[in-house]
Motif scaffolding. Sequence first.
Motif, PDB file in Angstrom:
ATOM      1  N   ALA A  29     -68.174  63.620  43.989  1.00 31.95           N
ATOM      2  CA  ALA A  29     -67.340  62.429  44.125  1.00 31.95           C
ATOM      3  C   ALA A  29     -67.464  61.582  42.873  1.00 31.95           C
ATOM      4  N   GLU A  30     -66.375  60.915  42.510  1.00 27.84           N
ATOM      5  CA  GLU A  30     -66.389  60.014  41.356  1.00 27.84           C
ATOM      6  C   GLU A  30     -65.738  58.708  41.742  1.00 27.84           C
ATOM      7  N   GLY A  31     -66.253  57.636  41.199  1.00 29.67           N
ATOM      8  CA  GLY A  31     -65.608  56.339  41.359  1.00 29.67           C
ATOM      9  C   GLY A  31     -64.907  55.983  40.065  1.00 29.67           C
ATOM     10  N   TYR A  32     -63.727  55.420  40.184  1.00 27.25           N
ATOM     11  CA  TYR A  32     -62.982  54.991  39.003  1.00 27.25           C
ATOM     12  C   TYR A  32     -62.433  53.597  39.194  1.00 27.25           C
ATOM     13  N   ALA A  33     -62.310  52.875  38.093  1.00 29.35           N
ATOM     14  CA  ALA A  33     -61.522  51.649  38.101  1.00 29.35           C
ATOM     15  C   ALA A  33     -60.078  52.100  38.331  1.00 29.35           C
ATOM     16  N   ALA A  34     -59.440  51.542  39.355  1.00 28.70           N
ATOM     17  CA  ALA A  34     -58.121  52.043  39.769  1.00 28.70           C
ATOM     18  C   ALA A  34     -57.150  52.144  38.591  1.00 28.70           C
ATOM     19  N   GLY A  35     -57.212  51.169  37.692  1.00 29.32           N
ATOM     20  CA  GLY A  35     -56.290  51.148  36.559  1.00 29.32           C
ATOM     21  C   GLY A  35     -56.560  52.225  35.516  1.00 29.32           C
TER      22      GLY A  35
ATOM     23  N   ILE B 260     -55.421  65.027  40.587  1.00 30.82           N
ATOM     24  CA  ILE B 260     -54.852  64.788  41.911  1.00 30.82           C
ATOM     25  C   ILE B 260     -54.018  65.967  42.410  1.00 30.82           C
ATOM     26  N   ASP B 261     -54.387  66.454  43.573  1.00 32.06           N
ATOM     27  CA  ASP B 261     -53.502  67.338  44.329  1.00 32.06           C
ATOM     28  C   ASP B 261     -53.838  67.113  45.799  1.00 32.06           C
ATOM     29  N   ASP B 262     -53.261  67.918  46.670  1.00 34.14           N
ATOM     30  CA  ASP B 262     -53.449  67.608  48.095  1.00 34.14           C
ATOM     31  C   ASP B 262     -54.819  68.044  48.628  1.00 34.14           C
ATOM     32  N   GLN B 263     -55.682  68.524  47.725  1.00 34.03           N
ATOM     33  CA  GLN B 263     -57.040  68.922  48.140  1.00 34.03           C
ATOM     34  C   GLN B 263     -58.085  67.832  47.875  1.00 34.03           C
ATOM     35  N   VAL B 264     -57.664  66.798  47.161  1.00 32.93           N
ATOM     36  CA  VAL B 264     -58.641  65.778  46.741  1.00 32.93           C
ATOM     37  C   VAL B 264     -58.390  64.461  47.481  1.00 32.93           C
ATOM     38  N   PRO B 265     -59.198  64.160  48.499  1.00 34.33           N
ATOM     39  CA  PRO B 265     -59.031  62.858  49.150  1.00 34.33           C
ATOM     40  C   PRO B 265     -59.348  61.724  48.167  1.00 34.33           C
ATOM     41  N   VAL B 266     -58.552  60.682  48.206  1.00 31.20           N
ATOM     42  CA  VAL B 266     -58.746  59.523  47.335  1.00 31.20           C
ATOM     43  C   VAL B 266     -58.973  58.307  48.234  1.00 31.20           C
ATOM     44  N   ILE B 267     -60.167  57.744  48.115  1.00 27.51           N
ATOM     45  CA  ILE B 267     -60.522  56.588  48.937  1.00 27.51           C
ATOM     46  C   ILE B 267     -60.218  55.336  48.120  1.00 27.51           C
ATOM     47  N   VAL B 268     -59.336  54.498  48.602  1.00 22.72           N
ATOM     48  CA  VAL B 268     -58.931  53.308  47.852  1.00 22.72           C
ATOM     49  C   VAL B 268     -59.481  52.063  48.541  1.00 22.72           C
ATOM     50  N   LEU B 269     -60.254  51.285  47.774  1.00 29.68           N
ATOM     51  CA  LEU B 269     -60.817  50.031  48.288  1.00 29.68           C
ATOM     52  C   LEU B 269     -59.933  48.892  47.799  1.00 29.68           C
ATOM     53  N   ALA B 270     -59.216  48.261  48.721  1.00 28.84           N
ATOM     54  CA  ALA B 270     -58.244  47.243  48.297  1.00 28.84           C
ATOM     55  C   ALA B 270     -58.197  46.076  49.275  1.00 28.84           C
ATOM     56  N   PRO B 271     -59.209  45.211  49.230  1.00 31.54           N
ATOM     57  CA  PRO B 271     -59.137  44.024  50.076  1.00 31.54           C
ATOM     58  C   PRO B 271     -58.014  43.095  49.619  1.00 31.54           C
ATOM     59  N   SER B 272     -57.455  42.340  50.548  1.00 32.70           N
ATOM     60  CA  SER B 272     -56.485  41.311  50.158  1.00 32.70           C
ATOM     61  C   SER B 272     -57.132  40.395  49.139  1.00 32.70           C
ATOM     62  N   GLY B 273     -56.316  39.914  48.196  1.00 34.09           N
ATOM     63  CA  GLY B 273     -56.864  39.042  47.168  1.00 34.09           C
ATOM     64  C   GLY B 273     -56.073  39.230  45.897  1.00 34.09           C
TER      65      GLY B 273
ATOM     66  N   LEU C 154     -56.323  41.001  43.326  1.00 31.19           N
ATOM     67  CA  LEU C 154     -56.156  42.313  42.704  1.00 31.19           C
ATOM     68  C   LEU C 154     -55.477  43.332  43.618  1.00 31.19           C
ATOM     69  N   PHE C 155     -55.073  42.867  44.802  1.00 32.87           N
ATOM     70  CA  PHE C 155     -54.520  43.787  45.797  1.00 32.87           C
ATOM     71  C   PHE C 155     -53.287  44.539  45.291  1.00 32.87           C
ATOM     72  N   GLU C 156     -52.297  43.776  44.787  1.00 30.86           N
ATOM     73  CA  GLU C 156     -51.025  44.399  44.374  1.00 30.86           C
ATOM     74  C   GLU C 156     -51.249  45.468  43.311  1.00 30.86           C
ATOM     75  N   LYS C 157     -52.080  45.128  42.349  1.00 29.64           N
ATOM     76  CA  LYS C 157     -52.339  46.056  41.242  1.00 29.64           C
ATOM     77  C   LYS C 157     -53.036  47.322  41.745  1.00 29.64           C
ATOM     78  N   THR C 158     -53.966  47.155  42.654  1.00 27.87           N
ATOM     79  CA  THR C 158     -54.670  48.319  43.192  1.00 27.87           C
ATOM     80  C   THR C 158     -53.696  49.204  43.959  1.00 27.87           C
ATOM     81  N   VAL C 159     -52.831  48.558  44.745  1.00 25.15           N
ATOM     82  CA  VAL C 159     -51.868  49.325  45.536  1.00 25.15           C
ATOM     83  C   VAL C 159     -50.911  50.075  44.619  1.00 25.15           C
ATOM     84  N   SER C 160     -50.517  49.482  43.507  1.00 27.43           N
ATOM     85  CA  SER C 160     -49.603  50.227  42.642  1.00 27.43           C
ATOM     86  C   SER C 160     -50.311  51.442  42.031  1.00 27.43           C
TER      87      SER C 160
END
Length: 364
Positions: free
Chosen positions: A249-255, A265-278, A280-286
């Motif tokens: 597993a690797e952690g990355y700055a979303a940007g 990225i392909d359909d074999q790699v789950p991507v866990i996205v941490l995006a609390p409201s606040g 930075l939310f919009e940017k993380t979601v994009s």
Amino acid sequence: SKGNHRHYMLKEIYEQPVVVAQTLKSYLQRMEDRVSLPVPDFDLSAIRRVTIVACGTSFYAGMVAKYWFEQFARVPVDIDVASEFRYRAPVMEDEGLMIVISQSGETADTLAALRHARVEGQKIAAVVNVPTSSMAREADLLLPTHAGPEIGVASTKAFTCQLAVLAAFAANLARAKGRLDEKAEKELVRHLAEAPAALNAALAYDESIESMAHLVAGARDVLYLGRGPDYPLALEGALKLKEISYIHAEGYAAGEMKHGPIALIDDQVPVIVLAPSGPLFEKTVSNMQEVQARGGKVVLISDYDGVAAAGEGCIATITMPKVHPLIAPMVYAVPVQLLAYHVAVAKGTDVDQPRNLAKSVTVE
Ligand code: F6R
């Protein structure tokens, strides 16, 4: 003892509301909603630069704290893992404060960094969980976490308690430097004081996290994404998963995704996205949508509003309580810990004693 829990790790995850409350109690004065820290025998207001050094999970707590020290106290913060810090030629000017962070207080590289900084004339603050440890003894300012003994090799409750102490310390330094007026301090203290209840609310999602662990347990690789103070949580989530489930597993700055890792990225790699409201939310979601557009399978961890706004198209969502951004890193530690835990249990690994790891790393 493990009590009713199957593993120490799970017991310690569940202790977090209580031990964080215990820790906050000794750093917050709730009568007047002020921070109250031990008074050091050096002048805090003179501190012009902070250097944070730690290893592993404690290092990630330091990464979160960097945001707070910069934001509240407007002090430049340098941070490094201890094993790197020692072998470069770090510039340590007068009026510098080193903060070491360590559960055990004995990690050899961190202790060596402390001693090096001492020779270089730095003041030393130590955030440690073992009050009789070497780091506790050698620091100028001891800031204990009150997590109680941590038995599970993978650190959990020590981390959230470290965050609690570091948030209070950042506020304290900000006040000493005239950067935090009384009103702002009271607000900050009130937000911090909400952490135990929010941690409790986060634990209520244990079963729903357990029921989606199979989505991750079969993967060979997993990515974790976050931004700002939740970026270190992505790193922490990835570390927890690696340590106890042996999934890469690797952690990355979303940007940063589009600068390379999105090629994975392909359909074999789950991507866990941490995006609390606040903020930075919009940017993380994009960034999350860039992953989805390439067939990536996203698990979104957000609050109710965030899940409602961006949960569509995710393979799973984990709904956290809606909290102030200050305490989000504490609260979001819970789902990443629980996810790693349940994936490891599903895989049948030895959760409390993962292979090749020791609780206290006393070799350099
Ligand atoms: C991760 C973990 C390790 C420790 C690291 C530092 O779950 O347990 O990465 O965080 O070895 O240990 P301390 O905090 O004792 O200095």
